[in-house]
Scaffold this motif. Structure first.
Motif, mmCIF file in Angstrom:
data_model
loop_
_atom_site.group_PDB
_atom_site.id
_atom_site.type_symbol
_atom_site.label_atom_id
_atom_site.label_comp_id
_atom_site.label_asym_id
_atom_site.label_seq_id
_atom_site.Cartn_x
_atom_site.Cartn_y
_atom_site.Cartn_z
ATOM 1 N N GLN A 1 68.765 -18.073 43.721
ATOM 2 C CA GLN A 1 67.493 -17.373 43.677
ATOM 3 C C GLN A 1 66.544 -17.779 44.802
ATOM 4 O O GLN A 1 65.638 -17.029 45.155
ATOM 5 C CB GLN A 1 66.810 -17.610 42.325
ATOM 6 C CG GLN A 1 65.570 -16.760 42.147
ATOM 7 C CD GLN A 1 64.992 -16.836 40.761
ATOM 8 O OE1 GLN A 1 65.369 -17.671 39.962
ATOM 9 N NE2 GLN A 1 64.061 -15.945 40.462
ATOM 10 N N LEU A 2 66.750 -18.945 45.389
ATOM 11 C CA LEU A 2 65.793 -19.461 46.370
ATOM 12 C C LEU A 2 66.500 -19.865 47.656
ATOM 13 O O LEU A 2 67.542 -20.524 47.625
ATOM 14 C CB LEU A 2 65.062 -20.680 45.784
ATOM 15 C CG LEU A 2 64.074 -21.398 46.686
ATOM 16 C CD1 LEU A 2 62.909 -20.486 47.086
ATOM 17 C CD2 LEU A 2 63.551 -22.656 45.998
ATOM 18 N N THR B 1 58.076 -16.051 39.334
ATOM 19 C CA THR B 1 57.588 -15.343 38.155
ATOM 20 C C THR B 1 58.594 -14.362 37.569
ATOM 21 O O THR B 1 58.337 -13.758 36.529
ATOM 22 C CB THR B 1 56.298 -14.570 38.489
ATOM 23 O OG1 THR B 1 56.597 -13.640 39.540
ATOM 24 C CG2 THR B 1 55.184 -15.508 38.911
ATOM 25 N N ASN B 2 59.733 -14.165 38.264
ATOM 26 C CA ASN B 2 60.744 -13.232 37.771
ATOM 27 C C ASN B 2 62.108 -13.611 38.348
ATOM 28 O O ASN B 2 62.240 -14.640 39.002
ATOM 29 C CB ASN B 2 60.360 -11.787 38.118
ATOM 30 C CG ASN B 2 60.149 -11.603 39.602
ATOM 31 O OD1 ASN B 2 60.935 -12.057 40.429
ATOM 32 N ND2 ASN B 2 59.064 -10.927 39.962
ATOM 33 N N LYS B 3 63.106 -12.781 38.141
ATOM 34 C CA LYS B 3 64.471 -13.092 38.577
ATOM 35 C C LYS B 3 64.764 -12.625 40.004
ATOM 36 O O LYS B 3 65.899 -12.728 40.466
ATOM 37 C CB LYS B 3 65.486 -12.504 37.603
ATOM 38 C CG LYS B 3 65.467 -13.181 36.248
ATOM 39 C CD LYS B 3 66.714 -12.836 35.485
ATOM 40 C CE LYS B 3 67.429 -13.935 34.828
ATOM 41 N NZ LYS B 3 67.866 -15.100 35.392
ATOM 42 N N ASP B 4 63.770 -12.129 40.729
ATOM 43 C CA ASP B 4 63.971 -11.700 42.111
ATOM 44 C C ASP B 4 64.381 -12.879 42.985
ATOM 45 O O ASP B 4 64.181 -14.039 42.630
ATOM 46 C CB ASP B 4 62.681 -11.106 42.687
ATOM 47 C CG ASP B 4 62.322 -9.767 42.073
ATOM 48 O OD1 ASP B 4 63.166 -9.180 41.360
ATOM 49 O OD2 ASP B 4 61.178 -9.317 42.290
ATOM 50 N N HIS B 5 64.916 -12.563 44.167
ATOM 51 C CA HIS B 5 65.221 -13.607 45.141
ATOM 52 C C HIS B 5 63.926 -14.001 45.854
ATOM 53 O O HIS B 5 63.108 -13.145 46.201
ATOM 54 C CB HIS B 5 66.235 -13.110 46.179
ATOM 55 C CG HIS B 5 66.557 -14.152 47.190
ATOM 56 N ND1 HIS B 5 67.423 -15.184 46.929
ATOM 57 C CD2 HIS B 5 66.102 -14.355 48.440
ATOM 58 C CE1 HIS B 5 67.493 -15.969 47.991
ATOM 59 N NE2 HIS B 5 66.694 -15.479 48.925
ATOM 60 N N TYR B 6 63.734 -15.282 46.065
ATOM 61 C CA TYR B 6 62.572 -15.811 46.769
ATOM 62 C C TYR B 6 63.061 -16.504 48.034
ATOM 63 O O TYR B 6 63.952 -17.356 47.981
ATOM 64 C CB TYR B 6 61.820 -16.820 45.890
ATOM 65 C CG TYR B 6 61.063 -16.178 44.754
ATOM 66 C CD1 TYR B 6 59.678 -16.100 44.787
ATOM 67 C CD2 TYR B 6 61.722 -15.635 43.661
ATOM 68 C CE1 TYR B 6 58.970 -15.505 43.754
ATOM 69 C CE2 TYR B 6 61.027 -15.036 42.627
ATOM 70 C CZ TYR B 6 59.654 -14.979 42.685
ATOM 71 O OH TYR B 6 58.957 -14.380 41.662
ATOM 72 N N HIS B 7 62.457 -16.135 49.162
ATOM 73 C CA HIS B 7 62.783 -16.764 50.438
ATOM 74 C C HIS B 7 61.488 -17.342 50.996
ATOM 75 O O HIS B 7 60.491 -16.622 51.137
ATOM 76 C CB HIS B 7 63.369 -15.736 51.400
ATOM 77 C CG HIS B 7 63.788 -16.327 52.704
ATOM 78 N ND1 HIS B 7 64.802 -17.253 52.805
ATOM 79 C CD2 HIS B 7 63.317 -16.136 53.956
ATOM 80 C CE1 HIS B 7 64.950 -17.599 54.082
ATOM 81 N NE2 HIS B 7 64.050 -16.943 54.793
#
Length: 137
Positions: A27-28, A115-121
């Motif tokens: 995710q990160l 804050t959600n299941k999105d990918h964070y870069h």
């Protein structure tokens, strides 16, 4: 002979039909661009910590080193729930010392919230006397 062929066939079917491994995704991710050189920053240690609202303390989750492209792509497996406040600490002083370059910031801390299941870069642009960060994709 017949039983061993049946057993071999059963293994073949289970491995190739049912036992395919699921690819782990993360995710990160982060990367560092050294803007003074216009190049990625390889070999920089990045420490990931998570904040606890209950204890009001940070806990180390992981520690990685940027690859030759200045990237770490595998923080926080998607197999877990990763909601919360996190901090990435970029240990920049050893990077600049390795190039015999004086620098102002011994490390850079970036705090953000998942804050959600999105990918964070979370990338940073870095020089010996400054840095910038933003939410990438």
């Amino acid at each position: 002979m017949k039983n061993s062929l049946i057993a071999l066939f059963a293994v073949f079917i289970s491995v190739f039909s049912f036992g395919q491994t699921k690819e782990v995704t993360y995710q990160l991710s982060s990367h560092i661009l050294d803007v003074s050189k216009g190049m990625p920053a390889p070999g920089v240690t990045i420490q990931l910590e998570k904040y606890s609202d209950q204890t009001k303390m940070w806990t180390v989750v992981d520690k990685k080193v940027t690859d030759k492209n200045g990237r770490v792509g595998d923080f926080l497996s998607n197999e877990n729930s990763n909601l919360g406040i996190y901090k990435l600490t970029y240990l920049t002083s050893p990077y600049f010392k390795s190039m015999n370059t004086e620098s102002f910031y011994p490390w850079v801390e970036v705090v953000f919230e998942i804050t959600n299941k999105d990918h964070y870069h979370v990338p940073i642009t870095l020089s010996a006397y400054g840095y910038s960060t933003y939410r990438g994709n």
